[in-house]
Design a protein around this motif. Sequence first.
Motif, PDB file in Angstrom:
ATOM      1  N   THR A  43       0.768  -1.161   0.134  1.00 20.92           N
ATOM      2  CA  THR A  43      -0.202   0.177   0.021  1.00 20.92           C
ATOM      3  C   THR A  43       0.854   1.207  -0.007  1.00 20.92           C
ATOM      4  O   THR A  43       0.289   2.261   0.173  1.00 20.92           O
ATOM      5  CB  THR A  43      -1.034   0.011   1.258  1.00 20.92           C
ATOM      6  N   SER A  44       2.184   1.073  -0.236  1.00 22.28           N
ATOM      7  CA  SER A  44       3.014   2.298  -0.317  1.00 22.28           C
ATOM      8  C   SER A  44       3.508   2.332  -1.605  1.00 22.28           C
ATOM      9  O   SER A  44       3.620   1.280  -2.744  1.00 22.28           O
ATOM     10  CB  SER A  44       4.231   2.086   0.742  1.00 22.28           C
ATOM     11  N   ARG A  49      12.992  -2.027  -8.811  1.00 22.62           N
ATOM     12  CA  ARG A  49      14.237  -1.464  -8.090  1.00 22.62           C
ATOM     13  C   ARG A  49      15.015  -0.604  -8.938  1.00 22.62           C
ATOM     14  O   ARG A  49      14.988  -0.565 -10.120  1.00 22.62           O
ATOM     15  CB  ARG A  49      15.339  -2.713  -7.750  1.00 22.62           C
ATOM     16  N   GLY A  50      15.353   0.580  -8.386  1.00 18.58           N
ATOM     17  CA  GLY A  50      16.063   1.571  -8.891  1.00 18.58           C
ATOM     18  C   GLY A  50      16.407   2.878  -7.658  1.00 18.58           C
ATOM     19  O   GLY A  50      16.318   2.628  -6.440  1.00 18.58           O
ATOM     20  N   THR A  51      17.066   3.884  -8.178  1.00 16.92           N
ATOM     21  CA  THR A  51      17.299   4.942  -7.214  1.00 16.92           C
ATOM     22  C   THR A  51      16.636   6.382  -7.606  1.00 16.92           C
ATOM     23  O   THR A  51      17.077   7.386  -6.988  1.00 16.92           O
ATOM     24  CB  THR A  51      18.747   5.374  -7.317  1.00 16.92           C
ATOM     25  N   GLU A  56      11.026   3.115  -6.381  1.00 19.14           N
ATOM     26  CA  GLU A  56      12.104   2.445  -6.892  1.00 19.14           C
ATOM     27  C   GLU A  56      13.223   2.347  -5.570  1.00 19.14           C
ATOM     28  O   GLU A  56      13.629   1.172  -5.422  1.00 19.14           O
ATOM     29  CB  GLU A  56      13.006   3.200  -8.059  1.00 19.14           C
ATOM     30  N   ARG A  57      13.136   3.412  -5.039  1.00 18.68           N
ATOM     31  CA  ARG A  57      14.111   3.338  -3.719  1.00 18.68           C
ATOM     32  C   ARG A  57      13.523   2.587  -2.609  1.00 18.68           C
ATOM     33  O   ARG A  57      14.077   1.737  -1.877  1.00 18.68           O
ATOM     34  CB  ARG A  57      14.353   4.842  -3.157  1.00 18.68           C
ATOM     35  N   ALA A  58      12.216   2.423  -2.504  1.00 21.84           N
ATOM     36  CA  ALA A  58      11.498   1.524  -1.658  1.00 21.84           C
ATOM     37  C   ALA A  58      11.769   0.118  -1.969  1.00 21.84           C
ATOM     38  O   ALA A  58      11.908  -0.726  -1.130  1.00 21.84           O
ATOM     39  CB  ALA A  58       9.936   1.787  -1.592  1.00 21.84           C
ATOM     40  N   ALA A  59      11.515  -0.321  -3.319  1.00 20.99           N
ATOM     41  CA  ALA A  59      11.846  -1.608  -3.555  1.00 20.99           C
ATOM     42  C   ALA A  59      13.336  -2.164  -3.424  1.00 20.99           C
ATOM     43  O   ALA A  59      13.631  -3.227  -2.859  1.00 20.99           O
ATOM     44  CB  ALA A  59      11.472  -1.869  -5.051  1.00 20.99           C
ATOM     45  N   LEU A 257      11.324  -9.639  -8.162  1.00 26.49           N
ATOM     46  CA  LEU A 257      11.318 -10.358  -6.676  1.00 26.49           C
ATOM     47  C   LEU A 257       9.852  -9.804  -6.208  1.00 26.49           C
ATOM     48  O   LEU A 257       9.373  -8.708  -6.272  1.00 26.49           O
ATOM     49  CB  LEU A 257      12.156  -9.624  -5.889  1.00 26.49           C
ATOM     50  N   PRO A 258       9.355 -10.511  -5.078  1.00 27.38           N
ATOM     51  CA  PRO A 258       8.169 -10.343  -4.546  1.00 27.38           C
ATOM     52  C   PRO A 258       8.422  -9.478  -3.469  1.00 27.38           C
ATOM     53  O   PRO A 258       8.472  -9.935  -2.307  1.00 27.38           O
ATOM     54  CB  PRO A 258       7.469 -11.846  -3.975  1.00 27.38           C
ATOM     55  N   TYR A 259       8.264  -8.059  -3.667  1.00 24.64           N
ATOM     56  CA  TYR A 259       8.834  -7.173  -2.510  1.00 24.64           C
ATOM     57  C   TYR A 259       7.985  -7.254  -1.361  1.00 24.64           C
ATOM     58  O   TYR A 259       8.611  -7.172  -0.160  1.00 24.64           O
ATOM     59  CB  TYR A 259       8.749  -5.688  -2.943  1.00 24.64           C
TER      60      TYR A 259
END
Length: 399
Positions: A43-44, A49-51, A56-59, A257-259
Amino acid sequence: MSYDVAALRRRFPALRAGIAHFDGPGGSQVPDAVAGAVAGALTSPLANRGTVTSGERAADGIVGSARAAMADLLGADPRGIVFGRSMTALTFDLARTLAAGWGPGDEIVVTRLDHDANIRPWVLAAGAVGATVRWLDFDPDTGELDDVAPLLSGRTRLVAVTAASNLIGTKPDIAAIAASVHAAGALLMVDGVHRTAHEPVDVRALGADFYACSPYKFLGPHCGVLAADPALLETLHPAKLAPSSDAVPERFELGTLPYELLAGTTAAVDFLAGLDPAAGGDRRGRLLASMSAVAEHEEPLRRRIEDHLAGLPGVAVRSRAASRTPTLLVTFDDHDPADAYRYLAGLRIAAPSASFYALECSRRLGLGDAGSLRLGLACYTDDDDVDRLLTGLSAFVGA
């Protein structure tokens, strides 16, 4: 040691249903913190993934945190923590990757004590390249694994063994096995799925080259984890998509990936680290103390069950190894274990009957593919659960 099982149980929403759970070896119940972490990730803002973006940063942060958490739980290097859909899927992928370097004349060793997830991937991979499979037996009367040394030679490439049997609880001496395997120049794959839920784990001390486990067995979500030395992983080249990262450990992680599950995995490890509130220090130290507290909590409950079952007519416990987890396989002279499963379920006691994918073990015990009734303790099992179980089993056999 300060272990408050009553306070612990209040953190598990599923326990409010009033079921006495002895099905933990198949998958544990989940505390509120784990469910909240999964929901929070979903819910966020979240993205690949990234920067650049917050999603992206959360992942990226979720993945890094989960690797660090699992490294602390297992005493491993976070750079060698690989995530996958399940332990089974990771083992199949690893087997195919390693078998690419095997051929006729090479040998692997698997055991009859193991779950099939640490047998069949290796048997199939060896068969595909013409390598020989050797079987390590165990004593069906004691549950003790045979000595691996006579099966090893300069042709041995890998030995796959369980850290603890998910059917009868036997804990082989992994460090001693590792010493023999490494002296022969081979690699050691350890299935730690069952053992990780019950006691502290130190992958380096065990001597495992590869150690696999499943967070959903120790209060987390459904995914798989493989731990290895990153230097060893650097030498392996799995099949992968061309654009995907070739870095370690990412090269072993197929797809996105299943974050949310990784967020839940971190929450599960943090929850475990707090099971002994008196423990201080870093997370690894708190995990060692807390998992020792789990073992100390479960041991007397296991002894209570064993002592009671010893007095029931026509009931036998097939879990007899000197070193074992609090998991008991029970057989009946005059009753079908599947009937016991259904009877207990009617009393709101979850204690299933099957072979639980440990086919070779069940067959070696003379139970065929049907297996028998398995009673597994967990960190949230209490005396009331055990009272209900013992009363139910006594009534079932008419004692």
